[in-house]
Design a protein around this motif. Sequence first.
Motif, PDB file in Angstrom:
ATOM      1  N   LEU A   1       0.707  -1.309   0.043  1.00 10.98           N
ATOM      2  CA  LEU A   1      -0.126   0.088  -0.036  1.00 10.98           C
ATOM      3  C   LEU A   1       0.775   1.347  -0.108  1.00 10.98           C
ATOM      4  O   LEU A   1       0.423   2.231  -0.705  1.00 10.98           O
ATOM      5  CB  LEU A   1      -1.031   0.072   1.251  1.00 10.98           C
ATOM      6  N   TYR A   2       1.991   1.333   0.546  1.00 11.21           N
ATOM      7  CA  TYR A   2       2.791   2.533   0.643  1.00 11.21           C
ATOM      8  C   TYR A   2       3.588   2.538  -0.772  1.00 11.21           C
ATOM      9  O   TYR A   2       3.684   3.570  -1.196  1.00 11.21           O
ATOM     10  CB  TYR A   2       4.063   2.230   1.788  1.00 11.21           C
ATOM     11  N   GLU A   3       3.845   1.465  -1.358  1.00 11.75           N
ATOM     12  CA  GLU A   3       4.659   1.432  -2.563  1.00 11.75           C
ATOM     13  C   GLU A   3       3.732   2.332  -3.719  1.00 11.75           C
ATOM     14  O   GLU A   3       3.927   2.877  -4.461  1.00 11.75           O
ATOM     15  CB  GLU A   3       5.126   0.274  -2.872  1.00 11.75           C
ATOM     16  N   VAL A   4       2.609   1.562  -3.669  1.00 12.07           N
ATOM     17  CA  VAL A   4       1.311   2.067  -4.807  1.00 12.07           C
ATOM     18  C   VAL A   4       0.846   3.486  -4.214  1.00 12.07           C
ATOM     19  O   VAL A   4      -0.324   3.907  -4.869  1.00 12.07           O
ATOM     20  CB  VAL A   4       0.546   1.192  -4.865  1.00 12.07           C
ATOM     21  N   LYS A   5       1.002   3.869  -3.098  1.00 14.78           N
ATOM     22  CA  LYS A   5       0.762   5.399  -2.776  1.00 14.78           C
ATOM     23  C   LYS A   5      -1.028   5.075  -2.501  1.00 14.78           C
ATOM     24  O   LYS A   5      -1.808   6.170  -2.849  1.00 14.78           O
ATOM     25  CB  LYS A   5       0.802   6.499  -3.666  1.00 14.78           C
ATOM     26  N   SER A   6      -1.380   4.135  -1.983  1.00 13.45           N
ATOM     27  CA  SER A   6      -2.726   3.916  -1.571  1.00 13.45           C
ATOM     28  C   SER A   6      -3.177   4.815  -0.340  1.00 13.45           C
ATOM     29  O   SER A   6      -2.713   4.865   0.757  1.00 13.45           O
ATOM     30  CB  SER A   6      -3.145   2.345  -1.448  1.00 13.45           C
ATOM     31  N   ARG A   7      -4.578   5.165  -0.103  1.00 15.40           N
ATOM     32  CA  ARG A   7      -4.924   6.146   1.021  1.00 15.40           C
ATOM     33  C   ARG A   7      -5.370   4.970   2.225  1.00 15.40           C
ATOM     34  O   ARG A   7      -5.220   5.249   3.130  1.00 15.40           O
ATOM     35  CB  ARG A   7      -6.262   6.521   0.601  1.00 15.40           C
ATOM     36  N   LEU A   8      -5.256   3.617   1.832  1.00 16.74           N
ATOM     37  CA  LEU A   8      -5.533   2.768   2.679  1.00 16.74           C
ATOM     38  C   LEU A   8      -4.179   2.573   3.692  1.00 16.74           C
ATOM     39  O   LEU A   8      -4.429   2.069   4.964  1.00 16.74           O
ATOM     40  CB  LEU A   8      -5.556   1.382   2.053  1.00 16.74           C
ATOM     41  N   TYR A   9      -3.087   2.719   3.254  1.00 11.00           N
ATOM     42  CA  TYR A   9      -1.777   2.863   4.062  1.00 11.00           C
ATOM     43  C   TYR A   9      -1.869   3.758   5.255  1.00 11.00           C
ATOM     44  O   TYR A   9      -1.514   3.573   6.360  1.00 11.00           O
ATOM     45  CB  TYR A   9      -0.536   3.332   3.032  1.00 11.00           C
ATOM     46  N   ASP A  10      -2.561   5.120   5.075  1.00 10.87           N
ATOM     47  CA  ASP A  10      -2.762   5.937   6.111  1.00 10.87           C
ATOM     48  C   ASP A  10      -3.597   5.423   7.273  1.00 10.87           C
ATOM     49  O   ASP A  10      -3.527   6.012   8.387  1.00 10.87           O
ATOM     50  CB  ASP A  10      -3.502   7.228   5.493  1.00 10.87           C
ATOM     51  N   VAL A  11      -4.393   4.589   7.052  1.00  8.95           N
ATOM     52  CA  VAL A  11      -5.300   3.940   8.168  1.00  8.95           C
ATOM     53  C   VAL A  11      -4.961   2.402   8.563  1.00  8.95           C
ATOM     54  O   VAL A  11      -5.651   1.934   9.290  1.00  8.95           O
ATOM     55  CB  VAL A  11      -6.847   4.002   7.717  1.00  8.95           C
ATOM     56  N   CYS A  12      -3.755   1.930   8.105  1.00  6.63           N
ATOM     57  CA  CYS A  12      -3.520   0.525   8.485  1.00  6.63           C
ATOM     58  C   CYS A  12      -3.352   0.545  10.031  1.00  6.63           C
ATOM     59  O   CYS A  12      -3.441  -0.650  10.586  1.00  6.63           O
ATOM     60  CB  CYS A  12      -2.308   0.169   8.036  1.00  6.63           C
ATOM     61  N   ASP A  13      -2.672   1.626  10.718  1.00  2.00           N
ATOM     62  CA  ASP A  13      -2.405   1.473  12.017  1.00  2.00           C
ATOM     63  C   ASP A  13      -3.586   1.746  12.925  1.00  2.00           C
ATOM     64  O   ASP A  13      -3.545   1.435  14.176  1.00  2.00           O
ATOM     65  CB  ASP A  13      -1.458   2.417  12.502  1.00  2.00           C
ATOM     66  N   THR A  14      -4.820   1.924  12.235  1.00  8.97           N
ATOM     67  CA  THR A  14      -6.150   2.199  13.106  1.00  8.97           C
ATOM     68  C   THR A  14      -6.912   1.413  12.744  1.00  8.97           C
ATOM     69  O   THR A  14      -8.159   1.223  13.529  1.00  8.97           O
ATOM     70  CB  THR A  14      -6.352   3.632  12.860  1.00  8.97           C
ATOM     71  N   ARG A  15      -6.951   0.480  11.734  1.00  5.21           N
ATOM     72  CA  ARG A  15      -7.987  -0.609  11.399  1.00  5.21           C
ATOM     73  C   ARG A  15      -7.353  -1.787  11.516  1.00  5.21           C
ATOM     74  O   ARG A  15      -6.154  -2.090  11.429  1.00  5.21           O
ATOM     75  CB  ARG A  15      -8.362  -0.309   9.922  1.00  5.21           C
ATOM     76  N   ASP A  16      -8.050  -2.957  11.725  1.00  5.59           N
ATOM     77  CA  ASP A  16      -7.605  -4.135  11.910  1.00  5.59           C
ATOM     78  C   ASP A  16      -7.289  -4.861  10.318  1.00  5.59           C
ATOM     79  O   ASP A  16      -7.692  -4.594   9.408  1.00  5.59           O
ATOM     80  CB  ASP A  16      -8.549  -5.174  12.814  1.00  5.59           C
TER      81      ASP A  16
END
Length: 494
Positions: free
Chosen positions: A183-198
């Motif tokens: 997710l970080y490499e493809v610049k996905s917005r999901l990366y920003d919430v990885c630490d707050t969602r399971d």
Amino acid sequence: MLPIDINMLLEQREVESSRIEYKKDWNPAECIRTICAFANDIEDQDGGYILIGVEEENGRPILPVSGINPERIDTIEKDLLNKCHFIEPFYYPRIEKCQIDDKTILVLWVTAGPGRPYMASKDVFREQSIKQYYIRHGSKTIQADKFSLKELFEKSAHIPFDDRENPFASIEDISMNLIKEHLYEVKSRLYDVCDTRDKKDIAQDMKLLYGPDENLRPRNIALLMFSEKINDYFPYARIEFADIPDPTGRNMSERTFSGPLQNQLRSAIEYIKNSVIEEKIRKTDNEIITVRTLNYPIDAIKELLANAIYHRSYQVSEPITVINTPEYIEIRSFPGLDRSISAEMIEALNIRSTGEYRNRRIGNFLKELGLTEGRNTGIPRAIEALDDNGNPNPLFITDPERRSLTVRILINPAFTSSTVSIPSSIKNMERKDLKNNIIAFLTAGPMSRRDLALKLGYKGITTSFTQAVEELIQKHAIRSEGKGRGSRLILNKK
């Protein structure tokens, strides 16, 4: 949450324009038919996106976006749920509210539906309206004709292997670290919430899971690309490399690349780049223009190896094998080319499949990472790279039953047995050791580049040698005096 940045959709980057539809406002009839078409996914592109609140002109979004009234979002969502019952079997897309240019737009994310084929009512305002099958044709939603309908039913009968659930695996087999790296490499917005969602929520958003909430199982794609336990489920999902410098097999060396598919592909490419690729430098007759030639263009090998990973069968207990010989490199995978590619097409190098993809999801993820071109363009790009480098056309070797495919990449003619070659012991020499040896030989006195290269065991001036010399010159450890063939390398006194 969307797996891709909304700006990439507006700019039509990473996602083909045929997978994006813009709507100035909520139009139930058109949107339901397009949802049906994307869910049918006849072109194996994994659905598409409908952006509501974005005007278009000739298939391109008009920026800045017009947006929709945020107060209408709840009403639109309720109407969408109601109108989706006009799709049979029932299909409901994922919805994402986004802010662009201080305007609100609604994105409907429609993935290929597990219940394909789908029908939708021609008129969503009439309960008894006739239902039709809709598909995407380029950037248009159209009603399927009898030929497309036949193809749609045939495709729907076969779910690609990588998109099937694996009944023997569990969510615990999926690595959150690998997901985050992707997710970080493809610049996905999901990366920003990885630490707050399971992990389960993130994996569901990425369509890595299948089944009801009480019995969610990873799809095969999750185990192939986002699990450290890939060998537990697919022990032959690996790349085996063999360097065979002699036909008798003497001095043969082997190496295995395993782990998540994207990692083994990158590791294999890096190894080939450092251990196999050689460069020959020559000058024209007037010694003004320098010509650099590679034995193999790395871009061609990358495309062909990625193609093997993309199109191989992970149900066949055979690895991908790469064999390096003095005359060619071979990449072998199982099974062979699909039967939509005739023998005449193979001979003409017109290798463009019209059949279904074996592993659509693998292709999509590799494309996001920039590891393959996708959409039948990988092999043409490889052939182009070989031609640009002066290599002969590759050979595509298969058997009548199409059980396997061997792609033979022939070496550049400039690198035949009479030209410069580098012993493997020298080729693998650490840069630090190489520079120390250069300094040691120069303590005896000035020396030409060619003589020094021969002293070191090379059969000519190579890229590694040249880079080491230039680094020593930049650090003022040595200097070069003279011009052309009369130039000499001299050790600087401390």
